[in-house]
Design a protein around this motif. Sequence first.
Motif, PDB file in Angstrom:
ATOM      1  N   GLU A  35       0.803  -1.223   0.000  1.00  0.00           N
ATOM      2  CA  GLU A  35       0.000   0.000   0.000  1.00  0.00           C
ATOM      3  C   GLU A  35       0.838   1.278   0.000  1.00  0.00           C
ATOM      4  O   GLU A  35       0.295   2.376  -0.035  1.00  0.00           O
ATOM      5  CB  GLU A  35      -0.971   0.012   1.184  1.00  0.00           C
ATOM      6  N   MET A  36       2.137   1.152  -0.018  1.00  0.00           N
ATOM      7  CA  MET A  36       3.005   2.327   0.020  1.00  0.00           C
ATOM      8  C   MET A  36       3.276   2.915  -1.358  1.00  0.00           C
ATOM      9  O   MET A  36       3.964   3.926  -1.462  1.00  0.00           O
ATOM     10  CB  MET A  36       4.314   2.000   0.729  1.00  0.00           C
ATOM     11  N   ASN A  37       2.771   2.304  -2.403  1.00  0.00           N
ATOM     12  CA  ASN A  37       2.930   2.827  -3.764  1.00  0.00           C
ATOM     13  C   ASN A  37       4.380   3.154  -4.097  1.00  0.00           C
ATOM     14  O   ASN A  37       4.717   4.271  -4.487  1.00  0.00           O
ATOM     15  CB  ASN A  37       2.051   4.064  -3.978  1.00  0.00           C
ATOM     16  N   LEU A  38       5.226   2.172  -3.945  1.00  0.00           N
ATOM     17  CA  LEU A  38       6.647   2.366  -4.211  1.00  0.00           C
ATOM     18  C   LEU A  38       6.898   2.319  -5.708  1.00  0.00           C
ATOM     19  O   LEU A  38       6.291   1.538  -6.431  1.00  0.00           O
ATOM     20  CB  LEU A  38       7.457   1.302  -3.479  1.00  0.00           C
ATOM     21  N   GLU A  39       7.800   3.160  -6.152  1.00  0.00           N
ATOM     22  CA  GLU A  39       8.012   3.339  -7.590  1.00  0.00           C
ATOM     23  C   GLU A  39       8.954   2.319  -8.218  1.00  0.00           C
ATOM     24  O   GLU A  39       8.849   2.043  -9.399  1.00  0.00           O
ATOM     25  CB  GLU A  39       8.516   4.753  -7.860  1.00  0.00           C
ATOM     26  N   GLU A  43      13.328   1.355  -3.909  1.00  0.00           N
ATOM     27  CA  GLU A  43      12.454   1.857  -2.846  1.00  0.00           C
ATOM     28  C   GLU A  43      11.847   0.699  -2.062  1.00  0.00           C
ATOM     29  O   GLU A  43      11.735   0.764  -0.842  1.00  0.00           O
ATOM     30  CB  GLU A  43      11.346   2.740  -3.421  1.00  0.00           C
ATOM     31  N   ARG A  44      11.477  -0.335  -2.769  1.00  0.00           N
ATOM     32  CA  ARG A  44      10.900  -1.521  -2.122  1.00  0.00           C
ATOM     33  C   ARG A  44      11.926  -2.179  -1.203  1.00  0.00           C
ATOM     34  O   ARG A  44      11.615  -2.553  -0.070  1.00  0.00           O
ATOM     35  CB  ARG A  44      10.416  -2.493  -3.197  1.00  0.00           C
ATOM     36  N   SER A  45      13.149  -2.316  -1.653  1.00  0.00           N
ATOM     37  CA  SER A  45      14.216  -2.906  -0.836  1.00  0.00           C
ATOM     38  C   SER A  45      14.484  -2.055   0.400  1.00  0.00           C
ATOM     39  O   SER A  45      14.687  -2.583   1.500  1.00  0.00           O
ATOM     40  CB  SER A  45      15.505  -3.041  -1.644  1.00  0.00           C
ATOM     41  N   PHE A 121      16.347   9.603   7.187  1.00  0.00           N
ATOM     42  CA  PHE A 121      16.308   8.452   6.286  1.00  0.00           C
ATOM     43  C   PHE A 121      17.203   8.721   5.086  1.00  0.00           C
ATOM     44  O   PHE A 121      17.378   9.866   4.672  1.00  0.00           O
ATOM     45  CB  PHE A 121      14.868   8.195   5.824  1.00  0.00           C
ATOM     46  N   TYR A 122      17.751   7.657   4.534  1.00  0.00           N
ATOM     47  CA  TYR A 122      18.620   7.779   3.366  1.00  0.00           C
ATOM     48  C   TYR A 122      17.830   8.081   2.095  1.00  0.00           C
ATOM     49  O   TYR A 122      18.359   8.623   1.144  1.00  0.00           O
ATOM     50  CB  TYR A 122      19.441   6.497   3.169  1.00  0.00           C
ATOM     51  N   ARG A 123      16.572   7.697   2.091  1.00  0.00           N
ATOM     52  CA  ARG A 123      15.695   7.909   0.940  1.00  0.00           C
ATOM     53  C   ARG A 123      14.376   8.484   1.438  1.00  0.00           C
ATOM     54  O   ARG A 123      14.085   8.458   2.623  1.00  0.00           O
ATOM     55  CB  ARG A 123      15.401   6.580   0.236  1.00  0.00           C
ATOM     56  N   ASN A 124      13.580   8.954   0.511  1.00  0.00           N
ATOM     57  CA  ASN A 124      12.237   9.386   0.879  1.00  0.00           C
ATOM     58  C   ASN A 124      11.419   8.168   1.283  1.00  0.00           C
ATOM     59  O   ASN A 124      11.485   7.130   0.630  1.00  0.00           O
ATOM     60  CB  ASN A 124      11.552  10.096  -0.295  1.00  0.00           C
ATOM     61  N   VAL A 125      10.660   8.320   2.374  1.00  0.00           N
ATOM     62  CA  VAL A 125       9.787   7.253   2.842  1.00  0.00           C
ATOM     63  C   VAL A 125       8.398   7.832   3.066  1.00  0.00           C
ATOM     64  O   VAL A 125       8.218   9.041   3.113  1.00  0.00           O
ATOM     65  CB  VAL A 125      10.320   6.608   4.152  1.00  0.00           C
TER      66      VAL A 125
END
Length: 162
Positions: A35-39, A43-45, A121-125
Amino acid sequence: MGNTLVKSQLNDVKVFLTKSILTIEDFLNETTIAEMNLENDEERSYIKLIFSNLRKLVVYSAENFETCSIILQNEPFQKAAAEKTLYKIYHQCIEEFFSPKNDAWFEDSRSAYTGRNSIKFYRNVSESVVHLIKSLEGDFQRIREELEYYETDYRTKMIQTK
């Protein structure tokens, strides 16, 4: 430190662990990666890494909660066991929250001086992940400050007994 102070801190930490466990478990039970709509796969990892660290925090917290409960029930109160447990909580829970071994996020120590949240965070979450970490950080910081004493005191005792 006297038995009363150590016992009081152990009780305080037990309440903190209960609250942290419930908060993280609620998040993990209600939130799915889908449900997080990862691109993309990166991002998934990354979000899997974050979830993995959150699960690890729940396990460490639950184990230490059980230990706190047992020590608090024992008569007479075992001060040495309580101090060892507080030291362990500092390392397994508090340090893992602020600086996870799997590098899910990091602590910006300069933020602590400005009164802002220090977890970055290292990436956008997703906002839900950011909100969760922000909701936990204040209590983790408070307990960290209370338990820092055990970090140095326990190590000193271990060195002296060798």
